[in-house]
Motif scaffolding. Structure first.
Motif, PDB file in Angstrom:
ATOM      1  N   THR A   6       1.239 -16.286 -63.115  1.00  0.00           N
ATOM      2  CA  THR A   6       1.286 -15.725 -61.769  1.00  0.00           C
ATOM      3  C   THR A   6       0.215 -14.660 -61.624  1.00  0.00           C
ATOM      4  OG1 THR A   6       2.919 -14.067 -62.454  1.00  0.00           O
ATOM      5  CG2 THR A   6       3.769 -16.143 -61.553  1.00  0.00           C
ATOM      6  N   HIS A  65      -4.900 -20.440 -51.923  1.00  0.00           N
ATOM      7  CA  HIS A  65      -5.406 -19.787 -50.723  1.00  0.00           C
ATOM      8  C   HIS A  65      -6.834 -20.236 -50.445  1.00  0.00           C
ATOM      9  CE1 HIS A  65      -2.573 -16.215 -51.935  1.00  0.00           C
ATOM     10  NE2 HIS A  65      -1.896 -17.252 -51.451  1.00  0.00           N
ATOM     11  N   ASP A  72      -8.548 -25.438 -46.598  1.00  0.00           N
ATOM     12  CA  ASP A  72      -7.522 -25.384 -47.635  1.00  0.00           C
ATOM     13  C   ASP A  72      -7.719 -26.540 -48.615  1.00  0.00           C
ATOM     14  OD1 ASP A  72      -6.042 -23.162 -46.662  1.00  0.00           O
ATOM     15  OD2 ASP A  72      -5.224 -24.450 -45.083  1.00  0.00           O
ATOM     16  N   LYS A 122      -6.285 -29.572 -50.894  1.00  0.00           N
ATOM     17  CA  LYS A 122      -5.173 -30.515 -50.929  1.00  0.00           C
ATOM     18  C   LYS A 122      -4.882 -30.993 -52.352  1.00  0.00           C
ATOM     19  CE  LYS A 122      -5.155 -33.860 -47.956  1.00  0.00           C
ATOM     20  NZ  LYS A 122      -5.601 -34.997 -47.107  1.00  0.00           N
ATOM     21  N   SER A 144      -8.656 -29.956 -46.941  1.00  0.00           N
ATOM     22  CA  SER A 144      -7.789 -30.364 -45.841  1.00  0.00           C
ATOM     23  C   SER A 144      -8.500 -31.252 -44.832  1.00  0.00           C
ATOM     24  CB  SER A 144      -7.226 -29.123 -45.136  1.00  0.00           C
ATOM     25  OG  SER A 144      -8.290 -28.270 -44.705  1.00  0.00           O
ATOM     26  N   HIS A 195      -7.871 -15.811 -57.163  1.00  0.00           N
ATOM     27  CA  HIS A 195      -7.788 -15.499 -55.744  1.00  0.00           C
ATOM     28  C   HIS A 195      -8.982 -14.643 -55.348  1.00  0.00           C
ATOM     29  CE1 HIS A 195      -4.103 -17.427 -55.002  1.00  0.00           C
ATOM     30  NE2 HIS A 195      -3.274 -16.502 -55.477  1.00  0.00           N
ATOM     31  N   ASP A 248      -0.306 -26.069 -53.811  1.00  0.00           N
ATOM     32  CA  ASP A 248       0.975 -25.604 -53.288  1.00  0.00           C
ATOM     33  C   ASP A 248       0.741 -24.312 -52.509  1.00  0.00           C
ATOM     34  OD1 ASP A 248       0.644 -23.600 -55.210  1.00  0.00           O
ATOM     35  OD2 ASP A 248       1.886 -24.645 -56.677  1.00  0.00           O
ATOM     36  N   THR A 249       1.817 -23.603 -52.207  1.00  0.00           N
ATOM     37  CA  THR A 249       1.705 -22.395 -51.385  1.00  0.00           C
ATOM     38  C   THR A 249       0.971 -21.260 -52.089  1.00  0.00           C
ATOM     39  OG1 THR A 249       3.915 -21.720 -52.153  1.00  0.00           O
ATOM     40  CG2 THR A 249       3.787 -22.940 -50.075  1.00  0.00           C
ATOM     41  N   SER A 250       0.791 -21.363 -53.401  1.00  0.00           N
ATOM     42  CA  SER A 250       0.074 -20.306 -54.125  1.00  0.00           C
ATOM     43  C   SER A 250      -1.437 -20.443 -53.997  1.00  0.00           C
ATOM     44  CB  SER A 250       0.474 -20.324 -55.605  1.00  0.00           C
ATOM     45  OG  SER A 250       0.022 -21.509 -56.232  1.00  0.00           O
TER      46      SER A 250
END
Length: 326
Positions: A137, A172, A231, A233, A203, A265, A168-170
Motif C-alpha cells: 500500500t 490513478h 485512466d 484499464k 480507457s 503515484h 482497480d480503484t488504487s
C-alpha cells in the motif's frame, strides 16, 4: 453352473501368471531417471543449497558478486553433496531434455526458499533478496501478485512467462510503474537473449508499449512512464527467452527471481509540466538502481562455470512508441 466354471478358470495358474506379467510390463514402462543422473530429490537439494550459498555470498559492498566467490561457493555445494562438476553438468543436460521434470524441481526449490525466509522472519520474494522490498500500500507499492520465481528454457512452452494486472480503484491518472527482477543465466554456450515486454491499455483503448533486452545476469528493470490524460484499464506483459543464433541442444537456462511490479503515484505537489519526463526520456527504460546513481556493472552470474559462451557486458533498453491517443 456357468458361474462356477468361470470362477474355476480364474483360479488357473496360467491366468494369474498372465495378469502378473501385464502388471510388471506396465510398471516397467513408467519413465524413470537413469541411475547415472542425479536423482530429482538430490538435484533439488543441490539447487537449494546453491541458492542459500548465493545469499551468503552477497555482501553490502558488492564483493559477493565476484565470479571468484560465486565459483567458490558452487564448488563447496558440489563437494557437500559428493557430486563432481562433470556429474552435475551431465545431469543438467538430462533435465534440460526433460523440461517438465526440471520445472517441477525448480518450483519446489523456490517454495523451500520462501518458507526458509518466512521461518527467519524475512519478508522475502523467492530466492533473491537483493532488491528493495516495497509494501503493498501507499504512494509507492509493490502490486505484484503472481509467482516471484520462474525458470525459462528456449523451447516452447517453457520459453515465455506471461502476466496480467487489472486496474482497480488504487490506480490513478499519472501513475507510473516499474517491473524489476533478478536474472541468473546458466548457459553452456550461445548468446543470451531475453526480452521483457509490457503494454498498457488505457480507457480510450489506446495502447502504450515498453520493452527491454536482457543479455546478462543481474538486476533488470523496465519502466512504464506516466500518462496524465487517461485512466489505465489493463496491463499485460511477458518475459521471453529467445534461442539466439546458436541452434545446438546445449544447456540454456534462465532463472528469474524476486519479481516485483511497483506502482508510483504522481506527486501532486509538483507542477504538472515539471513532473512530466522530457520528450528525450519519456519512452526510454531507466535501468539505473532505485534512487538514481550509476547503473550497476554486471558480469555473467552463471550457476555453474560450464563452457560459457559470449556474454555482452551490459543491458540494452528499448521501447516501442505508444499508439496515438485520442
Amino acid at each position: 453352473m456357468r458361474k462356477m466354471k468361470n470362477e474355476a478358470w480364474l483360479r488357473k495358474p496360467s491366468y494369474i501368471v498372465m495378469v502378473a506379467t501385464i502388471c510388471l510390463v506396465c510398471i516397467g514402462c513408467k519413465p524413470t531417471v537413469p541411475s547415472d543422473v542425479i536423482q530429482p530429490g538430490d538435484m533439488e537439494d543441490i539447487l537449494y543449497d546453491y541458492y542459500l550459498s548465493r545469499e551468503m555470498a552477497q555482501k553490502p559492498s558488492g564483493e559477493g558478486n565476484s565470479p571468484y566467490l560465486r565459483t567458490l561457493y558452487y564448488k563447496a555445494v558440489l563437494k557437500k553433496h559428493g557430486v563432481t562438476e562433470a556429474e552435475f553438468d551431465s545431469s543438467l543436460v538430462y533435465y534440460y531434455g526433460h523440461a517438465e521434470e526440471f520445472t517441477k524441481i525448480f518450483n519446489r526449490v523456490s517454495d523451500r526458499m520462501q518458507e526458509y525466509g518466512k521461518s527467519l522472519g524475512i519478508n522475502t520474494n523467492g530466492m533473491g533478496g537483493t532488491l528493495t522490498h516495497y509494501s503493498a500500500t501507499g504512494d509507492t507499492a509493490n502490486i505484484w501478485r503472481g509467482a516471484t520465481s520462474v525458470m525459462l528454457l528456449p523451447k516452447a512452452p517453457y520459453n515465455r512467462f506471461d502476466f496480467e494486472i487489472k486496474a482497480d480503484t488504487s490506480f490513478h491518472k499519472g501513475d507510473s510503474f516499474m517491473l524489476s527482477f533478478m536474472t541468473n543465466y546458466l548457459y553452456q554456450q550461445g548468446t543470451k537473449d531475453a526480452t521483457a515486454y509490457i503494454d498498457v491499455r488505457y480507457s480510450n483503448d489506446s495502447i502504450a508499449s515498453f520493452s527491454t533486452s536482457i543479455s546478462v545476469s543481474g538486476m533488470s528493470q523496465l519502466r512504464v512512464m506516466e500518462c496524465s490524460k487517461h485512466d489505465i484499464k489493463l496491463i499485460r506483459g511477458f518475459i521471453y527467452l529467445n534461442r539466439g543464433s546458436d541452434e545446438s541442444e546445449t544447456v540454456k537456462l534462465m532463472f528469474i527471481d524476486n519479481i516485483q511490479f511497483v506502482r508510483f503515484h504522481k506527486n501532486e505537489s509538483k507542477n504538472t509540466q515539471d513532473s512530466r519526463p522530457s520528450p528525450s526520456t519519456s519512452r526510454r527504460d531507466d535501468l539505473r538502481p532505485i534512487g538514481g546513481g550509476v547503473p550497476p556493472q554486471r558480469t555473467g552470474d552463471t550457476l555453474a562455470p560450464v563452457r560459457p559462451g559470449r556474454t555482452p557486458n551490459g543491458m540494452v533498453g528499448g521501447h516501442r512508441p505508444p499508439l496515438q491517443r485520442r
